[in-house]
Scaffold this motif. Structure first.
Motif, PDB file in Angstrom:
ATOM      1  N   GLU A  30       0.810  -1.219   0.000  1.00 24.34           N
ATOM      2  CA  GLU A  30       0.000   0.000   0.000  1.00 24.34           C
ATOM      3  C   GLU A  30       0.848   1.277   0.000  1.00 24.34           C
ATOM      4  OE1 GLU A  30      -3.491   0.013   2.405  1.00 24.34           O
ATOM      5  OE2 GLU A  30      -2.753   1.573   3.718  1.00 24.34           O
ATOM      6  N   GLN A  31       2.077   1.181   0.532  1.00 26.27           N
ATOM      7  CA  GLN A  31       2.958   2.348   0.574  1.00 26.27           C
ATOM      8  C   GLN A  31       3.670   2.591  -0.754  1.00 26.27           C
ATOM      9  OE1 GLN A  31       2.834   4.478   3.015  1.00 26.27           O
ATOM     10  NE2 GLN A  31       1.293   3.127   3.940  1.00 26.27           N
ATOM     11  N   TYR A  32       3.423   1.724  -1.750  1.00 27.73           N
ATOM     12  CA  TYR A  32       4.147   1.841  -3.022  1.00 27.73           C
ATOM     13  C   TYR A  32       3.232   1.841  -4.235  1.00 27.73           C
ATOM     14  CZ  TYR A  32       8.016   1.086   0.055  1.00 27.73           C
ATOM     15  OH  TYR A  32       8.910   1.243   1.084  1.00 27.73           O
ATOM     16  N   ALA A  33       1.984   1.373  -4.071  1.00 27.05           N
ATOM     17  CA  ALA A  33       1.132   1.228  -5.252  1.00 27.05           C
ATOM     18  C   ALA A  33      -0.245   1.855  -5.098  1.00 27.05           C
ATOM     19  CB  ALA A  33       0.993  -0.255  -5.606  1.00 27.05           C
TER      20      ALA A  33
ATOM     21  N   ARG B  54       6.572   9.346 -15.655  1.00 24.22           N
ATOM     22  CA  ARG B  54       6.555   7.973 -16.184  1.00 24.22           C
ATOM     23  C   ARG B  54       7.268   7.023 -15.226  1.00 24.22           C
ATOM     24  NH1 ARG B  54       4.699   7.698 -21.263  1.00 24.22           N
ATOM     25  NH2 ARG B  54       5.558   5.623 -21.580  1.00 24.22           N
ATOM     26  N   GLN B  55       8.388   7.509 -14.660  1.00 23.63           N
ATOM     27  CA  GLN B  55       9.175   6.671 -13.758  1.00 23.63           C
ATOM     28  C   GLN B  55       8.381   6.308 -12.502  1.00 23.63           C
ATOM     29  OE1 GLN B  55      12.153   5.335 -14.622  1.00 23.63           O
ATOM     30  NE2 GLN B  55      11.745   4.111 -12.785  1.00 23.63           N
ATOM     31  N   ILE B  56       7.603   7.248 -12.004  1.00 28.54           N
ATOM     32  CA  ILE B  56       6.824   6.983 -10.784  1.00 28.54           C
ATOM     33  C   ILE B  56       5.785   5.885 -11.041  1.00 28.54           C
ATOM     34  CG2 ILE B  56       5.098   7.989  -9.222  1.00 28.54           C
ATOM     35  CD1 ILE B  56       6.804  10.637  -9.494  1.00 28.54           C
TER      36      ILE B  56
ATOM     37  N   GLY C  49       4.355   0.076 -10.730  1.00 30.36           N
ATOM     38  CA  GLY C  49       4.159  -1.181 -11.449  1.00 30.36           C
ATOM     39  C   GLY C  49       5.097  -2.271 -10.961  1.00 30.36           C
ATOM     40  N   LYS C  50       6.335  -1.889 -10.695  1.00 36.12           N
ATOM     41  CA  LYS C  50       7.311  -2.872 -10.209  1.00 36.12           C
ATOM     42  C   LYS C  50       6.854  -3.467  -8.873  1.00 36.12           C
ATOM     43  CE  LYS C  50      10.922  -1.628  -7.971  1.00 36.12           C
ATOM     44  NZ  LYS C  50      12.135  -0.913  -7.614  1.00 36.12           N
ATOM     45  N   PHE C  51       6.452  -2.608  -7.941  1.00 36.34           N
ATOM     46  CA  PHE C  51       6.042  -3.116  -6.631  1.00 36.34           C
ATOM     47  C   PHE C  51       4.748  -3.929  -6.737  1.00 36.34           C
ATOM     48  CE2 PHE C  51       8.901   0.333  -5.261  1.00 36.34           C
ATOM     49  CZ  PHE C  51       9.758  -0.437  -4.494  1.00 36.34           C
ATOM     50  N   LEU C  52       3.857  -3.488  -7.603  1.00 37.94           N
ATOM     51  CA  LEU C  52       2.636  -4.250  -7.839  1.00 37.94           C
ATOM     52  C   LEU C  52       2.984  -5.628  -8.416  1.00 37.94           C
ATOM     53  CD1 LEU C  52      -0.314  -3.593  -7.440  1.00 37.94           C
ATOM     54  CD2 LEU C  52      -0.332  -2.537  -9.692  1.00 37.94           C
ATOM     55  N   GLY C  53       3.956  -5.682  -9.295  1.00 37.20           N
ATOM     56  CA  GLY C  53       4.419  -6.961  -9.840  1.00 37.20           C
ATOM     57  C   GLY C  53       4.978  -7.866  -8.753  1.00 37.20           C
ATOM     58  N   MET C  54       5.714  -7.270  -7.793  1.00 40.21           N
ATOM     59  CA  MET C  54       6.244  -8.065  -6.675  1.00 40.21           C
ATOM     60  C   MET C  54       5.099  -8.630  -5.838  1.00 40.21           C
ATOM     61  SD  MET C  54       9.415  -5.659  -5.326  1.00 40.21           S
ATOM     62  CE  MET C  54       9.829  -6.719  -3.912  1.00 40.21           C
ATOM     63  N   GLY C  55       4.120  -7.790  -5.533  1.00 37.05           N
ATOM     64  CA  GLY C  55       2.975  -8.252  -4.740  1.00 37.05           C
ATOM     65  C   GLY C  55       2.194  -9.329  -5.479  1.00 37.05           C
ATOM     66  N   LEU C  56       1.995  -9.121  -6.774  1.00 38.10           N
ATOM     67  CA  LEU C  56       1.269 -10.124  -7.561  1.00 38.10           C
ATOM     68  C   LEU C  56       2.055 -11.430  -7.624  1.00 38.10           C
ATOM     69  CD1 LEU C  56      -0.124  -7.919 -10.457  1.00 38.10           C
ATOM     70  CD2 LEU C  56      -1.497  -9.304  -8.880  1.00 38.10           C
TER      71      LEU C  56
ATOM     72  N   ALA D  21       1.384  -0.965 -16.141  1.00 42.91           N
ATOM     73  CA  ALA D  21       1.246  -2.397 -16.426  1.00 42.91           C
ATOM     74  C   ALA D  21       2.499  -3.021 -17.077  1.00 42.91           C
ATOM     75  CB  ALA D  21       0.003  -2.653 -17.279  1.00 42.91           C
ATOM     76  N   PRO D  22       3.164  -2.348 -18.031  1.00 41.99           N
ATOM     77  CA  PRO D  22       4.322  -3.002 -18.641  1.00 41.99           C
ATOM     78  C   PRO D  22       5.383  -3.409 -17.608  1.00 41.99           C
ATOM     79  CG  PRO D  22       3.669  -1.067 -19.928  1.00 41.99           C
ATOM     80  CD  PRO D  22       2.864  -1.041 -18.664  1.00 41.99           C
ATOM     81  N   ARG D  23       5.694  -2.481 -16.686  1.00 42.36           N
ATOM     82  CA  ARG D  23       6.697  -2.796 -15.659  1.00 42.36           C
ATOM     83  C   ARG D  23       6.160  -3.845 -14.688  1.00 42.36           C
ATOM     84  NH1 ARG D  23      10.369  -4.092 -13.415  1.00 42.36           N
ATOM     85  NH2 ARG D  23      11.979  -2.984 -12.275  1.00 42.36           N
ATOM     86  N   MET D  24       4.860  -3.810 -14.412  1.00 40.28           N
ATOM     87  CA  MET D  24       4.234  -4.797 -13.527  1.00 40.28           C
ATOM     88  C   MET D  24       4.387  -6.211 -14.095  1.00 40.28           C
ATOM     89  SD  MET D  24       0.167  -5.007 -12.552  1.00 40.28           S
ATOM     90  CE  MET D  24      -0.382  -5.638 -14.145  1.00 40.28           C
ATOM     91  N   PHE D  25       4.066  -6.357 -15.376  1.00 42.14           N
ATOM     92  CA  PHE D  25       4.188  -7.686 -15.988  1.00 42.14           C
ATOM     93  C   PHE D  25       5.649  -8.135 -16.064  1.00 42.14           C
ATOM     94  CE2 PHE D  25      -0.119  -6.776 -17.774  1.00 42.14           C
ATOM     95  CZ  PHE D  25      -0.739  -7.925 -17.302  1.00 42.14           C
ATOM     96  N   GLU D  26       6.547  -7.188 -16.326  1.00 41.40           N
ATOM     97  CA  GLU D  26       7.977  -7.527 -16.391  1.00 41.40           C
ATOM     98  C   GLU D  26       8.439  -8.117 -15.051  1.00 41.40           C
ATOM     99  OE1 GLU D  26      10.335  -4.124 -17.651  1.00 41.40           O
ATOM    100  OE2 GLU D  26      12.039  -4.923 -16.525  1.00 41.40           O
TER     101      GLU D  26
END
Lengths: 355, 355
Positions: free
Chosen positions: A203-206, A258-260, A265-272, A298-303
Motif C-alpha cells: 500500500e505504501q508503493y502502489a 513515467r518513472q513513478i 508497477g514494479k512493486f505491484l508486480g512483486m505483490g502479484l 502495467a508493462p513494468r508490472m508484468f515484467e
C-alpha cells in the motif's frame, strides 16, 4: 413505513421466475461518503442515495443515517426485499463487523456494525470488508463475466490498497475475517512506515496516495519541474493533486512522471508474484483510481511478475488470445467505482448460495 | 502377486468398524530416496521400504521401482488396500502429476506420474506435491491434533522451502496445482538468484541450504573462525556441513552462528507476515531440518512477524496459554521427517472425504 415495518426478507433461493419483483440493498460505508442503492436480481440499479458519512458524530449517528436511507430506498421501490449487505472499511472482524481501529472511521474502534444495523432494521444484515464486496462485484458482474472461474483476487488501488479474494466461490475470510489483507504484503525491508504499524507494505508503493507522495518527493528533490509546477497549480486552485494528474503528465511524455508509474508497477508486480505463487488463481483484477494509469504501470508490472513468478511464466496467456482456462489473467477492473456498492448488494445471494 | 493382481481398492468411506483390516500406501518420491510405507487407518506403520531414487535411469525406471516396492509391501500385509498416494517434488501440475523441470528430478520434465503409475499398478493413484502431503500429515496427525481447525499452512525448511496449505479441509491446489509455493515468496528486491528463475525468494534465506551458504560466506569473509574451523573439519572428514552443525555452534554461544539463525528468523517472519496478512489462518507449522534450530531463529521470527502483521498483533496467543480458537499459532512441526510419507498415505481418505 416505520422501522418496525420492514417486511420479512424474501428467500434469495426462489426460482428465477419469482425473482422479478425482488430487490436487494447494498451499502458502501466509506470514510467520506455513505452510498445506498437497490438493485434488481439482474443488477440493474433501482434507487440510489449518496450522503456524507458523519464520522465525527459517531457510529450510532452513521448507523441511523444508513437505516433512514434504507427506509427511503424501500419507500421508492415496490419490490420485495431480499436482503441488505454492507461493505465497510477494515480492519474489521467478520461476520460480526467489529471494527479494529479503522483508520478511515475514527471513533468506530470496537463498534459492532452487524448487531447495530440489525437491531435498528429488524432484518438480517450481512457485513463485508469493502474490498471483498468489490471483488465479488468484479467476479460476478465485471471482468469475471468474460473470464469465468471459481476463484479470483482483486486489488483496489485507491487511498490504500485493498484486496478481496474469492476462493471456490466463497469470499476468503480466514479465521476472523482478516484474510485478504493484500495491501499489507510487506515488500520492502525497512521501507516506508505504514498505517498498519508495519513497514514497506504494498500500500505504501502502489496506492494513489503512494503515487502522489512519490510525485511530491520527486518535485521537492528537483529535476521534476513539470510535476512541481502542476502541484503548485493545484494548490493555487485549491484542488487536490491526484494520481490522475500525474498520469496526464506521464502521457505527455514527462519522464519523472513515467518513472513513478513504472516504480508502482514494479512493486505491484512483486505483490502479484507473491499472490500468484501462493494462490495460483486464474484471475487477478486491478481496480481503484490508479487503474486509470494502467498503460503506464502495467508493462513494468508484468515484467516484474514474469521475473519473480515461474508459475506466471508457465501460465501467461498469449497476447490477443481469447480467454483460455489454465492461464493466469491480470486485468484492469470493469465495474468502476460502484463495485463495492454492487458487491454489497450481492451478499444476501452469496450467503444463500444462489449468486 | 503379479502386477495385474492388485485387488480393487476398498472404499475409504466404509464404517470405522470395517476399517480394521485395511491399509493405505504412501510413497515419498524424493530426489535421493524413494520411501514406501503402508499404514493402518490409525496411522500405525505396517511396512516400510527405503530405496535410492534411480534418477539417472529415468522416470520409467523410478516408476518401476515404486510399483515393485508397492507390490512387496502388499505381499507383506494381509489387509485390504484402500489406495495409493504419492508425494513428489514440484513444480508439478495436479491432479495429473505432470512435472515442470523439477530441480530435484532431472529428466522428469513433462513426465505424467499419475498415468504412469496407474497403468502399471492398474489401480487409482493420487499424486500430491510433497510439501502438501507433509502439511496434511501435520494437520491430521501432528500439531493439528492439539490445535484442531479446518485450515493451516506448513512451511518445510529443508534443501528448499516447501509450503503446503490446507483451506477449509482441502489442500489448496490453485488452478493447476501450483498453489502454495510459499518458498518462492519474493522477499528481497534484487536478492539472491533462485532456482525458480526469480530473485530474493524466501527459500534463498530460510532453507537449510541458505543457512549453510550464509555460514560459508561468513567464514570466508573472516570474523567467524569457529564456523570456518568446523567447515574445514567436515571437509576433512568427508562429511557435509549442515544447519545442525551451525546450530551446535550457535548454542555454544558463537555469535556469528547465532546471527545467521537470527537472520533466517527475520526473513521467515517476513514471509509469515505475508501469509498471515493474506490468509489469516489459525495455524502455521514450521518443519524440515532447520526446525531443529527453533530456539535460535524463532525469537527474531516472532519479532519480525509482530512488526509487519497487525493481524498477528491482534491475534497473538498469550504465552503458556492452552489452545484458544481465534488466535494465530506458529509452532514447530510434530511429525518429523516422515510427515510427507504419512501425508501421502492419507490422500485416498482425503479424496474420499473421510479423513
Amino acid at each position: 413505513l416505520n422501522r418496525q415495518e420492514i417486511p420479512s426478507p424474501a428467500s434469495p433461493a426462489a426460482a428465477s421466475s419469482d425473482k422479478k419483483g425482488r430487490l436487494t440493498i447494498g451499502v458502501d460505508l466509506g470514510g467520506t461518503n455513505l452510498r445506498i442503492a437497490a438493485f434488481d436480481p439482474e443488477w440493474n440499479r433501482l434507487a440510489y442515495i449518496n450522503l456524507p458519512t458523519r464520522v465525527s458524530e459517531g457510529p450510532d449517528a452513521v448507523v441511523g443515517d444508513m437505516c433512514d436511507a434504507i427506509h427511503r430506498v424501500l419507500e421508492q421501490c415496490p419490490q420485495q426485499l431480499v436482503g441488505v449487505g454492507i461493505g465497510a472499511p477494515g480492519p474489521l472482524e467478520l461476520p460480526s463487523g467489529k471494527f479494529h481501529r479503522p483508520p478511515n472511521l475514527p471513533g468506530f474502534d470496537g463498534f459492532l456494525l452487524k448487531d447495530a444495523m440489525e437491531s435498528k432494521l429488524q432484518t438480517p444484515v450481512i457485513v463485508e470488508k469493502d474490498a471483498n464486496a468489490a471483488a465479488l462485484a468484479e467476479w460476478k458482474s465485471g471482468v469475471g463475466k468474460k473470464m469465468p472461474g471459481d476463484s479470483m483476487c482483486m486489488l483496489t488501488l485507491g487511498t490504500g490498497v485493498g484486496a478481496g479474494i474469492v476462493l471456490d466461490r466463497k469470499i476468503w475470510h480466514g479465521m476472523i475475517g482478516m484474510g485478504g489483507e493484500g495491501g499489507h504484503i510487506p515488500l520492502v525491508e525497512n521501507g516506508f512506515p505504514c498505517g498498519c504499524g508495519g513497514r514497506g507494505c504494498l500500500e505504501q508503493y502502489a496506492s494513489a496516495t503512494a503515487i502522489c507522495r512519490a510525485a511530491t518527493r520527486a518535485a521537492a528533490r528537483g529535476g521534476a519541474d513539470r510535476i512541481a509546477k502542476l502541484i503548485a497549480r493545484r494548490i493555487a486552485d485549491q484542488c487536490e493533486f491526484t494520481a490522475r494528474d500525474l498520469a496526464g503528465l506521464a502521457r505527455e511524455g514527462d519522464e519523472p512522471s513515467r518513472q513513478i508509474f513504472a516504480d508502482a508497477g514494479k512493486f505491484l508486480g512483486m505483490g502479484l508474484a507473491m499472490l500468484v505463487n501462493v494462490l495460483n488463481l486464474p484471475l487477478y483484477v486491478i481496480g481503484g483510481g490508479v487503474v486509470s494509469g494502467w498503460d503506464l504501470f502495467a508493462p513494468r508490472m508484468f515484467e516484474e511478475l514474469r521475473r519473480l513468478s515461474y508459475i506466471y511464466g508457465l501460465t501467461e496467456p498469449e497476447a490477443d488470445q481469447s480467454f483460455t482456462p489454465g492461464k493466469t489473467y491480470i486485468v484492469p477492473a470493469a465495474t468502476g467505482p460502484d463495485a463495492g456498492l454492487l458487491g454489497a448488494a450481492m451478499l444476501p445471494y452469496l450467503e444463500a448460495g444462489t449468486l
